[in-house]
Motif scaffolding. Structure first.
Motif, PDB file in Angstrom:
ATOM      1  N   VAL A  13       0.846  -1.191   0.000  1.00 40.79           N
ATOM      2  CA  VAL A  13       0.000   0.000   0.000  1.00 40.79           C
ATOM      3  C   VAL A  13       0.885   1.246   0.000  1.00 40.79           C
ATOM      4  O   VAL A  13       1.772   1.394   0.846  1.00 40.79           O
ATOM      5  CB  VAL A  13      -0.929   0.026   1.236  1.00 40.79           C
ATOM      6  CG1 VAL A  13      -1.841   1.253   1.179  1.00 40.79           C
ATOM      7  CG2 VAL A  13      -1.760  -1.244   1.310  1.00 40.79           C
ATOM      8  N   ILE A  14       0.636   2.120  -0.941  1.00 35.83           N
ATOM      9  CA  ILE A  14       1.368   3.384  -1.025  1.00 35.83           C
ATOM     10  C   ILE A  14       0.369   4.519  -1.232  1.00 35.83           C
ATOM     11  O   ILE A  14      -0.771   4.293  -1.635  1.00 35.83           O
ATOM     12  CB  ILE A  14       2.396   3.395  -2.184  1.00 35.83           C
ATOM     13  CG1 ILE A  14       1.665   3.202  -3.530  1.00 35.83           C
ATOM     14  CG2 ILE A  14       3.463   2.342  -1.981  1.00 35.83           C
ATOM     15  CD1 ILE A  14       2.546   3.415  -4.742  1.00 35.83           C
ATOM     16  N   ILE A  15       0.801   5.748  -0.939  1.00 35.49           N
ATOM     17  CA  ILE A  15      -0.017   6.918  -1.260  1.00 35.49           C
ATOM     18  C   ILE A  15       0.238   7.258  -2.716  1.00 35.49           C
ATOM     19  O   ILE A  15       1.328   7.700  -3.086  1.00 35.49           O
ATOM     20  CB  ILE A  15       0.333   8.100  -0.349  1.00 35.49           C
ATOM     21  CG1 ILE A  15       0.151   7.710   1.122  1.00 35.49           C
ATOM     22  CG2 ILE A  15      -0.518   9.314  -0.694  1.00 35.49           C
ATOM     23  CD1 ILE A  15      -1.255   7.321   1.501  1.00 35.49           C
ATOM     24  N   SER A  16      -0.765   7.006  -3.562  1.00 33.65           N
ATOM     25  CA  SER A  16      -0.566   7.145  -5.011  1.00 33.65           C
ATOM     26  C   SER A  16      -1.015   8.491  -5.544  1.00 33.65           C
ATOM     27  O   SER A  16      -0.674   8.855  -6.670  1.00 33.65           O
ATOM     28  CB  SER A  16      -1.320   6.035  -5.754  1.00 33.65           C
ATOM     29  OG  SER A  16      -2.710   6.104  -5.483  1.00 33.65           O
ATOM     30  N   ALA A  17      -1.800   9.241  -4.754  1.00 33.59           N
ATOM     31  CA  ALA A  17      -2.288  10.547  -5.228  1.00 33.59           C
ATOM     32  C   ALA A  17      -2.320  11.522  -4.062  1.00 33.59           C
ATOM     33  O   ALA A  17      -2.845  11.213  -3.006  1.00 33.59           O
ATOM     34  CB  ALA A  17      -3.685  10.409  -5.845  1.00 33.59           C
ATOM     35  N   GLU A  18      -1.719  12.694  -4.291  1.00 35.87           N
ATOM     36  CA  GLU A  18      -1.735  13.760  -3.293  1.00 35.87           C
ATOM     37  C   GLU A  18      -2.251  15.024  -3.964  1.00 35.87           C
ATOM     38  O   GLU A  18      -1.652  15.496  -4.927  1.00 35.87           O
ATOM     39  CB  GLU A  18      -0.331  14.019  -2.729  1.00 35.87           C
ATOM     40  CG  GLU A  18       0.299  12.809  -2.059  1.00 35.87           C
ATOM     41  CD  GLU A  18       1.700  13.108  -1.556  1.00 35.87           C
ATOM     42  OE1 GLU A  18       1.984  14.291  -1.280  1.00 35.87           O
ATOM     43  OE2 GLU A  18       2.509  12.173  -1.463  1.00 35.87           O
ATOM     44  N   ASN A  19      -3.367  15.536  -3.494  1.00 33.73           N
ATOM     45  CA  ASN A  19      -3.946  16.742  -4.066  1.00 33.73           C
ATOM     46  C   ASN A  19      -4.107  17.796  -2.983  1.00 33.73           C
ATOM     47  O   ASN A  19      -4.671  17.517  -1.921  1.00 33.73           O
ATOM     48  CB  ASN A  19      -5.318  16.437  -4.693  1.00 33.73           C
ATOM     49  CG  ASN A  19      -5.214  15.429  -5.815  1.00 33.73           C
ATOM     50  OD1 ASN A  19      -4.382  15.553  -6.692  1.00 33.73           O
ATOM     51  ND2 ASN A  19      -6.062  14.405  -5.779  1.00 33.73           N
ATOM     52  N   ARG A  20      -3.599  19.001  -3.242  1.00 33.28           N
ATOM     53  CA  ARG A  20      -3.730  20.105  -2.297  1.00 33.28           C
ATOM     54  C   ARG A  20      -4.701  21.126  -2.862  1.00 33.28           C
ATOM     55  O   ARG A  20      -4.676  21.435  -4.054  1.00 33.28           O
ATOM     56  CB  ARG A  20      -2.368  20.762  -2.045  1.00 33.28           C
ATOM     57  CG  ARG A  20      -1.354  19.835  -1.410  1.00 33.28           C
ATOM     58  CD  ARG A  20      -0.056  20.574  -1.125  1.00 33.28           C
ATOM     59  NE  ARG A  20       0.543  21.081  -2.341  1.00 33.28           N
ATOM     60  CZ  ARG A  20       1.608  21.882  -2.361  1.00 33.28           C
ATOM     61  NH1 ARG A  20       2.152  22.281  -1.227  1.00 33.28           N
ATOM     62  NH2 ARG A  20       2.116  22.301  -3.499  1.00 33.28           N
ATOM     63  N   TYR A  21      -5.549  21.654  -1.999  1.00 31.52           N
ATOM     64  CA  TYR A  21      -6.555  22.622  -2.417  1.00 31.52           C
ATOM     65  C   TYR A  21      -6.435  23.896  -1.602  1.00 31.52           C
ATOM     66  O   TYR A  21      -6.096  23.866  -0.424  1.00 31.52           O
ATOM     67  CB  TYR A  21      -7.974  22.060  -2.251  1.00 31.52           C
ATOM     68  CG  TYR A  21      -8.286  20.927  -3.203  1.00 31.52           C
ATOM     69  CD1 TYR A  21      -8.878  21.171  -4.439  1.00 31.52           C
ATOM     70  CD2 TYR A  21      -7.972  19.618  -2.865  1.00 31.52           C
ATOM     71  CE1 TYR A  21      -9.149  20.138  -5.309  1.00 31.52           C
ATOM     72  CE2 TYR A  21      -8.243  18.571  -3.735  1.00 31.52           C
ATOM     73  CZ  TYR A  21      -8.835  18.836  -4.954  1.00 31.52           C
ATOM     74  OH  TYR A  21      -9.111  17.816  -5.820  1.00 31.52           O
ATOM     75  N   VAL A  22      -6.742  25.008  -2.221  1.00 32.30           N
ATOM     76  CA  VAL A  22      -6.884  26.282  -1.530  1.00 32.30           C
ATOM     77  C   VAL A  22      -8.376  26.547  -1.395  1.00 32.30           C
ATOM     78  O   VAL A  22      -9.097  26.567  -2.397  1.00 32.30           O
ATOM     79  CB  VAL A  22      -6.196  27.428  -2.297  1.00 32.30           C
ATOM     80  CG1 VAL A  22      -6.433  28.753  -1.597  1.00 32.30           C
ATOM     81  CG2 VAL A  22      -4.705  27.153  -2.429  1.00 32.30           C
ATOM     82  N   CYS A  23      -8.849  26.708  -0.159  1.00 35.11           N
ATOM     83  CA  CYS A  23     -10.277  26.899   0.104  1.00 35.11           C
ATOM     84  C   CYS A  23     -10.539  28.380   0.340  1.00 35.11           C
ATOM     85  O   CYS A  23      -9.978  28.983   1.257  1.00 35.11           O
ATOM     86  CB  CYS A  23     -10.693  26.084   1.323  1.00 35.11           C
ATOM     87  SG  CYS A  23     -10.272  24.333   1.166  1.00 35.11           S
TER      88      CYS A  23
END
Length: 763
Positions: free
Chosen positions: A569-579
């Motif tokens: 298991v790996i972290i395959s997607a990292e998405n950062r958002y500005v709210c």
């Protein structure tokens, strides 16, 4: 000589309003403005939201007035007056320069120019209201309770919510709904409403029932009404009724479940006459308990009924008619539309709740699915419900530990929402293993015998343990830990209401720990339920699929579940958002590109032009206002790019001109002192003086040290030069400026220093 704005207000505007019978509330601070994500000060004083006047009639807030000087057009104040009126859900706004008065109806958008202000009676008539003032004027005019220890005051939006509810009741509406975001003080608002009703003698029997569906909420409300004596507050249960102690008091607190129990052949609530209560308050009225225990409300149907909720209607009506059962469960069908709405995004924009950042972190098994040892295909919705995935839990725990360390958040309060008790136990153990501290994380669920003690420990503001509360849904409502800075979703959700409640655990202000924002770490896709209208659903993402939630079968937890082990298991997607404050949520890369386009537009001649804009105080302020209008916040970039000590202009340059490296404030101050010291000493006339006699150069060295910490805006404030580091060396501000040659010379030299401070440079 024409009057300035202040004299216009005092000599022209105020006398005309007072003569008509208006009560004036001057300089109404609607809110402190959005909390700064970074920097020394939590708020920027220049961003306070202040209305010139709030007009009241018999205690009722009816209109906002924006004043202009005699020399200005009244029309220049129309937009701001309307904006402030809408913030407070007030129908009318007025702009005036003393001779011209422009009245705007913000419901219809119509406006009219007049030679005199409207009277209170005229605005009440325009609202089509028929109020029995003989009964209700006392409640409208009654003051609020002020606790002598906390000095906690009613906020403007709470004041309007209270008066909106009173206004509806006064017109004969016996059911009213208030919609206020989690963390905005619903219980405190209702306490103040009840205080006014009882002190204003508007309730015949002086009996109020506060209904909840959880003991924690009932206890919280009981404490919130502590201004009433113990004899005036009554907690209703079977024992209280059986002992005959249930009829004497003013404010009564009960759970639906307790009232629905049987006692001596009838329901507990049936031991009260139907007309015993004047007012019934229904807390969290959106929940299913409202439908299930409808008999309580029906029994007290003759009372005024006030519904409270933090979440808008969730039931999608579409074009079909609601069934009888759906109508019973639909909050707005029973109470009607909210008479007052205060959203999460407005609370954030006003500065009463903190903004939030969002990171999506998706594992490969969540992204691709998993085929279990039984040959079945499993997805995120199945994990921990239909199949145990210990390797996934461990991988998420390790990633969370790493990312919390990256942002220096490991010691900050964190709530993790898991799928079930077993999942929560595994996650808590993993975090204890990673931290090396047996008290670092705790499962707080109903399965824990000491869950109430764990809750109390976690709620203590400060460095108490546990630092991480791992739960399922126990902490979704009726729980207040204002210093929570991280909310973690490991549990897939279908209910937007539940998502709002869980997210709401992080929204509260906490000045004790200088809390500026909180962060959502989403490992389950729960943030797909973000709501653009109420608190920020992203326009570029799809909502979670609709459909009814499958009912849990009795005994499901006891059935053996297959276990997926040995999974990589790996972290395959990292998405950062500005709210943003307007409710939108933009991927960081897209936000940076949109910001870059604007920065290049205002400084199309290059870096030199951007620095020239920044040097001048006026043009800098105009640029900041233009940035805010477009939701461009240097503080957001400072956080995401990890540039805590950079000047705002250098952050803008980094984004606009894609600089590979960025100087910080210390770099700029050091460059000026190292490379321009000869110029500075010559300009100050101190080149030939021994160092001990260089008064002006020592002053500027101290000023640059201050700039290193606080930025350029502070150096443009006279009060800065009375700070301890200045006073100890140079005396009072008057002494300092006299010795320097006067405040005009000091200001002139500051402008020159800024020109040498803000030059193009690499880090």
């Amino acid at each position: 000589m024409t009057r300035n704005e202040r004299l216009t207000c005092k000599e022209v505007i105020e006398p005309q309003l007072a003569a008509l019978g208006w009560a004036l509330q001057e300089q109404l601070r609607i809110g402190p403005g959005r909390v700064n994500l970074t920097g020394e000060a939590m708020y920027d004083e220049t961003q306070s939201i202040i209305a010139d006047y709030l007009l009241r009639f018999k205690g009722v807030p009816l209109a906002i007035v924006e004043a202009k000087s005699e020399a200005e057009s009244a029309a220049d104040g129309m937009q701001q007056a309307s904006r402030y009126a809408r913030r407070l859900s007030l129908r009318f706004s007025i702009a005036s320069n003393g001779s011209d008065w422009i009245l705007t109806d913000n419901d219809t958008g119509e406006f009219e120019s007049r030679s005199a202000p409207p009277s209170p009676e005229e605005l009440v008539a325009r609202m089509g209201a028929a109020v029995d003032w003989s009964r209700w004027e006392g409640a409208f005019s009654a003051g609020y309770h002020m606790d002598q220890v906390s000095r906690k005051a009613v906020r403007p939006y709470q004041d309007v919510a209270i008066n909106k509810a009173l206004w509806q009741f006064a017109q004969g509406d016996d059911r009213v709904l208030l919609l206020m975001a989690t963390g905005t003080g619903k219980t405190f608002t209702i306490f103040q409403l009840v205080w006014k009703l009882l002190n204003g003698k508007a309730l015949k029997r002086e009996h109020v029932l506060f209904l909840t569906d959880r003991n924690s909420l009932k206890d919280q409300a009981y404490r919130a009404f502590s201004a009433f004596s113990g004899a005036e507050r009554v907690q209703i249960d079977k024992d209280t009724v059986a002992q005959g102690q249930h009829l004497v008091g003013k404010v009564f607190f009960a759970n639906y479940q307790s009232l629905d129990e049987e006692l001596e052949g009838k329901k507990v609530y049936e031991h009260y006459d139907p007309d015993f209560f004047d007012l019934v308050v229904v807390d969290e009225c959106h929940r299913s308990g409202f439908g299930d225990w409808f008999g309580v409300l029906k029994h007290f149907g003759g009372a005024l009924q006030l519904g409270l909720t933090a979440t808008p209607r969730e039931l999608e009506e579409g074009e079909r008619a609601l069934t009888t059962e759906e109508k019973r469960r639909d909050t707005q069908h029973y109470f009607g539309d909210p008479v007052f709405t205060y959203t999460l995004k407005q609370a954030i924009e006003d500065g009463y709740l903190v903004p939030y950042l969002l990171e999506e972190r998706i594992t490969n098994v969540d992204e691709e699915g998993y085929t279990g040892p039984d040959g079945k295909r499993y997805t995120t919705a199945n994990f921990e419900r239909d199949i145990r995935m210990p390797d996934r839990t461990r991988a998420i725990a390790e990633d969370l530990w790493e990312v919390l360390g990256k942002y220096e958040l490991r010691d900050e309060k964190t709530i993790v929402f898991c799928v079930d008790d077993t999942h929560a136990a595994f996650m808590a153990q993993e975090l204890r293993r990673l931290s090396g501290n047996g008290d670092y994380a705790a499962r707080i669920t109903r399965a824990e015998r000491n869950s109430h003690q764990l809750e109390r420990n976690f709620a203590v503001v400060g460095p108490s343990n546990p630092r991480v509360a791992v739960t399922v849904d126990l902490l979704t409502t009726g729980f207040d830990a204002p210093d929570v800075k991280n909310v973690v979703f490991m549990r897939p959700l279908r209910s937007a209401i539940l998502y709002k409640q869980m997210k709401g655990r992080g929204t509260r202000l906490c000045e004790d720990i200088n809390k500026r924002y909180f962060t959502i770490f989403d490992y389950s896709g729960a943030s797909a339920l973000e709501d653009t209208e109420f608190d920020g659903h992203p326009a570029n993402r799809q909502k979670a699929p609709s459909g009814s939630k499958p009912k849990k079968k009795s005994g499901d937890d006891t059935l053996p579940k297959p276990i997926g082990e040995g999974v990589s298991v790996i972290i395959s997607a990292e998405n950062r958002y500005v709210c943003l404050a307007d409710g939108s949520k933009i991927p960081f890369e897209e936000y940076a590109e949109q910001s870059r386009e604007f920065i290049l537009d205002v400084s199309h001649k290059g870096m030199d032009e951007l620095l020239r804009i920044w040097i001048d105080k006026g043009s800098r302020q105009e640029l900041r206002e233009a940035l805010r209008d477009r939701d461009i916040y240097p503080s957001a970039f400072r956080h995401y790019l990890d540039l805590p000590d950079a000047d705002d202009v250098d952050i803008l340059a980094k984004i606009g001109f894609q600089l590979p490296r960025v100087p910080n404030r210390a770099d700029r101050a050091n460059r000026l002192w190292d490379e321009d010291q000869i110029w500075l000493l010559a300009h100050l006339g101190e080149a030939a003086l021994p160092e001990s006699e260089r008064f002006k150069s020592r002053l500027w060295q101290t000023a640059l040290d201050h700039y290193r910490l606080f930025g350029i805006d502070d150096l443009e404030q006279a009060r800065t030069y009375s700070a301890p580091q200045f006073y100890e060396q140079f005396g009072s501000f008057t002494t300092l400026t006299n010795r320097y040659g006067g405040p005009v010379l000091l200001k002139t030299d500051l402008e020159l220093v800024k020109q040498h401070l803000y030059v193009p440079m690499a880090a």
